[in-house]
Structures are given as C-alpha cells and as structure tokens.
Design an enzyme around this catalytic site. Structure first.
Site, short mmCIF file in Angstrom:
data_model
loop_
_atom_site.label_atom_id
_atom_site.label_comp_id
_atom_site.label_asym_id
_atom_site.label_seq_id
_atom_site.Cartn_x
_atom_site.Cartn_y
_atom_site.Cartn_z
N SER A 1 67.03 67.12 99.16
CA SER A 1 68.48 67.13 98.98
C SER A 1 69.16 67.37 100.31
O SER A 1 68.55 67.89 101.25
CB SER A 1 68.87 68.23 97.99
OG SER A 1 70.26 68.41 97.95
N SER A 2 70.43 67.02 100.39
CA SER A 2 71.28 67.37 101.53
C SER A 2 72.28 68.46 101.18
O SER A 2 73.11 68.83 102.03
CB SER A 2 72.03 66.14 102.04
OG SER A 2 71.14 65.18 102.55
N GLU B 1 68.50 62.21 89.32
CA GLU B 1 68.07 62.88 90.56
C GLU B 1 66.80 62.30 91.16
O GLU B 1 66.55 62.44 92.36
CB GLU B 1 67.87 64.37 90.29
CG GLU B 1 68.26 65.25 91.44
CD GLU B 1 69.76 65.16 91.73
OE1 GLU B 1 70.09 64.79 92.87
OE2 GLU B 1 70.56 65.45 90.85
N GLY C 1 79.01 65.18 98.54
CA GLY C 1 79.06 64.04 99.45
C GLY C 1 77.73 63.40 99.78
O GLY C 1 77.62 62.70 100.79
N GLY C 2 76.67 63.63 98.99
CA GLY C 2 75.39 63.01 99.29
C GLY C 2 74.87 63.43 100.64
O GLY C 2 75.04 64.57 101.07
N ASP D 1 66.68 60.39 94.38
CA ASP D 1 66.73 61.06 95.69
C ASP D 1 65.38 61.04 96.38
O ASP D 1 65.27 61.35 97.56
CB ASP D 1 67.19 62.51 95.54
CG ASP D 1 68.70 62.65 95.58
OD1 ASP D 1 69.38 61.61 95.72
OD2 ASP D 1 69.20 63.77 95.46
N GLU E 1 73.71 63.87 90.69
CA GLU E 1 73.35 62.85 91.68
C GLU E 1 74.39 61.77 91.79
O GLU E 1 75.43 61.99 92.39
CB GLU E 1 71.96 62.25 91.41
CG GLU E 1 71.14 62.00 92.67
CD GLU E 1 71.52 60.70 93.39
OE1 GLU E 1 70.73 60.26 94.23
OE2 GLU E 1 72.58 60.12 93.16
N THR F 1 78.23 65.03 93.95
CA THR F 1 78.00 66.45 93.75
C THR F 1 79.33 67.17 93.53
O THR F 1 80.39 66.57 93.57
CB THR F 1 77.37 67.06 95.04
OG1 THR F 1 76.84 66.03 95.85
CG2 THR F 1 76.25 68.01 94.75
N THR G 1 74.96 69.26 91.08
CA THR G 1 74.96 67.80 91.07
C THR G 1 74.30 67.21 89.84
O THR G 1 73.44 67.84 89.22
CB THR G 1 74.24 67.27 92.32
OG1 THR G 1 74.30 65.85 92.36
CG2 THR G 1 72.79 67.70 92.35
#
Length: 595
Positions: free
Chosen positions: A479-480, A452, A501-502, A455, A434, A414, A432
């Site tokens: 998503s985070s 994406e 950072g996922g 995810d 992804e 991201t 992002t």
C-alpha cells in the site's frame, strides 16, 4: 440543480447528530469533471470541483474527516467523553454510508495511535489479505498476459479478506472509553433515518459505469431510469443498520462468522463472470497485526508512520531526507522546490517498487532504506540543473542477496481520518476499499466489498526474477497509505496528517509536511496547496493550481511534465499552545471541527 455542501448538509434533520450548524464552505461544489489519467495508474477518484474552506480552530479537541456528517459524528462522541479511538469508530462507520466509494467495513485500513499519558505510539495493520486459494498468476489472462485493470477489478476475483472492522474493534478494546454499542449508534441512526446524497457522491455515481450492474447496488444508488439518485435525495440503508446492530451486540464475530460472513462468501464466489475464492475459513482466520512504527528525523521534527506492507512511511522518510539537504524555507513553493521534490520522489519510488511488500513474505532492508547516510548518498544523485528522468533502485545497507524485479503496481482510492481528543491522544487512520466503489459488489448486509487484491502486481515475475509484491495466499498487498504523526524536538505531538489518493498519497503527504514544517502554512492553506511530484515517471503538476505555472521552468530542467487532476483529500490537525488548528482538503467534502 446544484447544491452547495452547506445546502445538502443542512437538508438533513438536526436530530441525527445534533448537527445544528454545518461547517459551511464559502463556495459551491462544482459539477463533476473527468480527470486525465495519471501515467502509473488510473485516477483514484474523479475530481468533482473545489470547495473553499476556512481554517478551523478548537481548544479541547478536533476531528477532520472527509464528510461533514462523519466529522460531526466523531465530534459528538468526543463531546460525550469518548476517546480518539471511540471517535474513529463512529467516523468510519458513518463514512461507510456517506462516502461509500472510498472506505467501509468491506475494506481495510492502517491506524496510528498516540497515547498521551503513556507517551506510546502504536501502529495497527488492518490491511486486507489474499484468500488461502490465491495463486501468483491470479491476474494473468488466458493469453498469458496481465489482465486489464478494469477486467480484474470488477467482481469477486479482486476481493481481499476485509480488515477494517477488526481494526476498529481492536482499537476500541485498547483505547476506547465509551461502550461499543454507543460508538456504533450514530451510524445505525443515520442508516435507519437516512442522509442526503452529497454532490460528490452523486457526481461519482453519475460517472460510474460498472456499479449499476450489481442488482443490490443498482437498487440502492440508482433510480428506475438507471440514473444516479439526485443530490439531496434521502438515502436509507436498513440492511447496513441491521448489520451494525448485530456487530453492536456480538462484536466483529457477527461479521467474520455467521450469516454476514456467509453472504460475503456467496457474493464473492457467486459473481457470474469474475468469481473469487474467499472462504469462511479465510474470514475466521483474519488477524490484526501490530507493527513497529517507522520514524525518522526531519530537521527538528520526528515524523512517524506505518511500516510495510505500507510503503508510505518509508518513501516519505526517503523523500524528506533528500529534501533536508536543501533550504526549502528559503526556496518557498515554486519550480525550484518542485524540481527537488520530484527528484526525491523518483528515488523513493525506485526503492519502493523493488524492495517493499508484505514483510511476512520477503526480507525487507527496512533499517537500510531509512538510514540517514544512505538517504544522503541518494540525495547526491540529484542535479540542481537537470532531471534524472527515471531513477534506479539503490543498494541500501542490510540488503539481502535477493534477485527481485521492480513493480509499479496499481493503487487507487481511499479516505483519511485525523483526530486529537481532550486528553491529547491522537489517531491517524487511512482507510480504503481500493478503487472507487471497490469491486462494485454490494452485500446483503448493505456495504460494498473491496478490490484490494489488484494492489498486488499482476505479473508475478519479470525476466525470471520474482516480484516482491506478487500475489500469494494470506499475503497483504503493498500500500501507499501514509497515516502520519509529527512530534517536536521535545517529543510532543505536533501534527496529525494523512490523505487518500492511491500511490500519489506519498507525494500528497510529503508536500503537506513540507508546507506545514518548512513553509509555515496554516493547515488549510497547506492542504489546499497545488499538488506536484513524481512517482518515478513524468513530473506531475495539478491542473488549475499554482503548480501549473511551474511547467515551463521544470521542462527547462529536462522534466517531462504532465498536468493532471490530483484529487487528494488531506486532513491535517496542528496542536498549538491555544489548542488545535485544522484543515480539510477543498478537493473533497470534508471538514475539520471541534470544541
């Protein structure tokens, strides 16, 4: 040959953005290193060394972004009288060029906007959606088992309907001051005149194994010898310039219909070994969702973020609510604070993995998950002397009678943008495509497409119970991403924060907030602090930082500790009586700048 960021930045002609003086780090960009894979997911983006940076200050306005050229574009838009929304458009489109591995108009984003005059916070969801033809077994292989991530991600199968451009257009329509064509102009100019390949982009291209298999991407990023074009090479993208010129003239319709849309569909569905199923109808039907902010108290502060399908704000609220029971200011950074932080992360991720997904497809006990009494009851599960190992999801108030199975999911790379304009309006946007370089598909329009859909949880159910974050048509994957705004006890804007950072984003942002609010660090020190935490697995400590020294003390409390490369890219701006103070994560090439 090695180039410092100062060198590559100043290679570029000053005419592009009147970038007469790059913000120069005090140390060189280091050679690429290969990260050790985290337990729950592949590393979001490989580490490419650290850059020592100084705290930035400004009186009138400030931007912080992941690349000096992108930050300069935003700064110049603000200098021209533009708003935070105007600057965000310029920054994102330049990032599409100079940091293509992380974000762009082929992906999606979440945006928080603070209107200083109206005292109004708005959150916009520009997350990608699954095509109408998507089915829950999308990532189940012929053997009946979930596909390997690498097999799922490369190609059209993983591509969701992009939302970033529609989000930028919506934000500009609401809060923009300058003409639409003017805020697109910096990226158009840069695409036509070219920009120098940075050390980080070169390092990531050199370590990438799938991108060069795409003919368009290979011709753009790699030389005839198959190697990544060297640092400092001037990279031009006339195809992207043409796409942006069409968008400048016709708005997002030039992207979601017509020749650009037709090419997206052809690129996705025409992949030789892993085709997808996006249609022109899917693109034409895409809509931005305005959602209610998720806000909660932390000591004297009010922390606000993005609601589901992002899990970021909910998990951060839970972590901070647990940490609020401890005197972190007295503890300071160290093994004891890391113990509580990791345990809070375990509890937050247990709830996240069970309950959070696209709210249009599942009932989410949102008010219960951030209820202060519920969070304090979860805090009571933390022992000061012993790690709980793996946490179980709780029973929040307002929980519906649903039989659900938990999922960890896989989330990756991201970028983040933080802005405060001269009118005090603020914008926090996490954006992002992804994984690094997305689906490794480049369109004829000069931009990469996202992956994406990976995810989503690959398995749609477990033990006969459906998983909330399973694939469904039209659904937005969990998503985070955690764009965040902080307000003081009087409701005044105090901080603009976020990170790539996922799934580690949640911990990155939470520990930055603790560093800013409890440990009173300046923004640059806060973003550069060693990363640490847990995603309800091992306790993760960042290699080569002060956090690594806490390993033995945490193991004495029963933690299973893993030392990892943790490539955050935090952008933080604090509002002070004198103006603004900012920091950009030394793990990436970004800067905080302003006037």
């Amino acid at each position: 040959m090695r180039f410092s960021v100062e060198a590559w930045c100043c290679l570029h002609r000053a005419a592009v953005f009147s970038l007469l003086a790059c913000v120069a780090p005090t140390g060189p960009a280091q050679a690429q290193t290969q990260p050790q894979a985290p337990v729950l997911a592949p590393a979001p983006e490989a580490a490419t060394g650290r850059i020592a940076k100084s705290t930035a200050t400004a009186r009138r306005f400030m931007v912080a972004a992941a690349n000096p050229l992108a930050a300069a574009a935003g700064r110049d838009i603000l200098r021209a009288g533009g708003s935070a929304a105007d600057a965000a458009v310029a920054i994102q489109l330049v990032l599409n060029l100079v940091e293509p591995q992380s974000s762009g108009i082929g992906g999606g984003a979440f945006l928080l906007h603070w209107d200083e005059t109206a005292k109004r916070l708005t959150t916009l969801d520009g997350r990608e959606t699954a095509p109408g033809a998507a089915k829950p077994d999308r990532f189940i292989g012929r053997d009946g088992k979930p596909m390997r991530f690498a097999d799922a991600v490369v190609g059209g199968r993983s591509v969701g309907v992009p939302g970033t451009l529609k989000l930028l257009e919506d934000a500009h329509r609401r809060w923009g001051r300058l003409p639409w064509a003017q805020v697109l102009a910096p990226a158009i100019s840069l695409a036509e005149e070219g920009f120098p390949i940075s050390p980080r982009l070169n390092g990531l291209l050199s370590g990438e194994t799938n991108l060069a298999r795409d003919p368009r991407a290979a011709a753009y990023f790699y030389g005839p010898d198959g190697k990544a074009k060297p640092v400092g090479t001037i990279l031009k993208n006339p195809a992207f310039a043409a796409t942006l010129r069409a968008i400048a003239e016709s708005g997002s319709n030039a992207f979601y219909s017509g020749s650009v849309a037709q090419d997206i569909v052809a690129t996705v569905t025409g992949h030789a070994s892993n085709p997808g199923d996006i249609t022109l109808d899917d693109l034409a039907a895409y809509r931005i969702e305005e959602r209610e902010p998720v806000c909660g108290a932390y000591r004297v502060w009010r922390i606000c973020g993005m609601g589901p399908p992002s899990s970021g704000a909910v998990a951060i609220q839970q972590m901070l609510g647990i940490l609020e029971t401890r005197d972190l200011a007295r503890l300071g950074p160290g093994a004891e604070a890391a113990h509580w932080f990791a345990e809070a992360g375990r509890l937050a991720f247990a709830d996240r993995n069970l309950y959070l997904a696209d709210p249009a497809f599942i009932g989410i006990p949102l008010t219960g998950l951030i209820d202060r009494d519920y969070i304090r009851s979860r805090a009571g599960l933390v022992s000061p002397d012993r790690s709980m190992g793996r946490a179980r999801a709780g029973e929040p108030p307002n929980k519906r009678a649903q039989r659900l199975a938990p999922s960890d999911g896989i989330e990756n790379g991201t970028s983040h943008i933080s802005i405060v304009d001269a009118g005090g309006n603020a914008l926090s946007m996490t954006t992002t495509i992804e994984d690094g370089f997305g689906a490794r598909l480049m369109t004829a329009g000069g931009f990469l497409l996202n992956n994406e859909l990976t995810d989503f949880n690959f398995a749609p159910e477990e033990d006969g119970k459906p998983i909330a974050n399973r694939v469904e048509p039209g659904k937005r994957p969990r998503s985070s991403m955690a764009p965040t705004l902080v307000f003081d006890a009087f409701g005044r804007l105090y901080a603009v924060v976020g990170s790539p950072g996922g799934s580690q984003i949640i911990g990155f942002v939470a520990r930055t907030l603790v560093a800013l609010l409890d440990w009173k660090m300046d923004p640059q020190a806060a973003v550069d602090l060693g990363n640490f935490g847990s995603r309800n697995g091992p306790t993760e400590l960042e290699k080569g930082t002060e956090a690594e020294a806490w390993k033995a003390a945490l193991e004495a409390k029963g933690h299973e500790v893993r030392l990892l490369e943790m490539t955050s890219g935090i952008q933080a701006i604090l509002k002070t009586p004198e103006g603004f103070v900012g920091g950009a994560d030394g793990r990436r090439e970004g800067v905080a700048i302003g006037d």
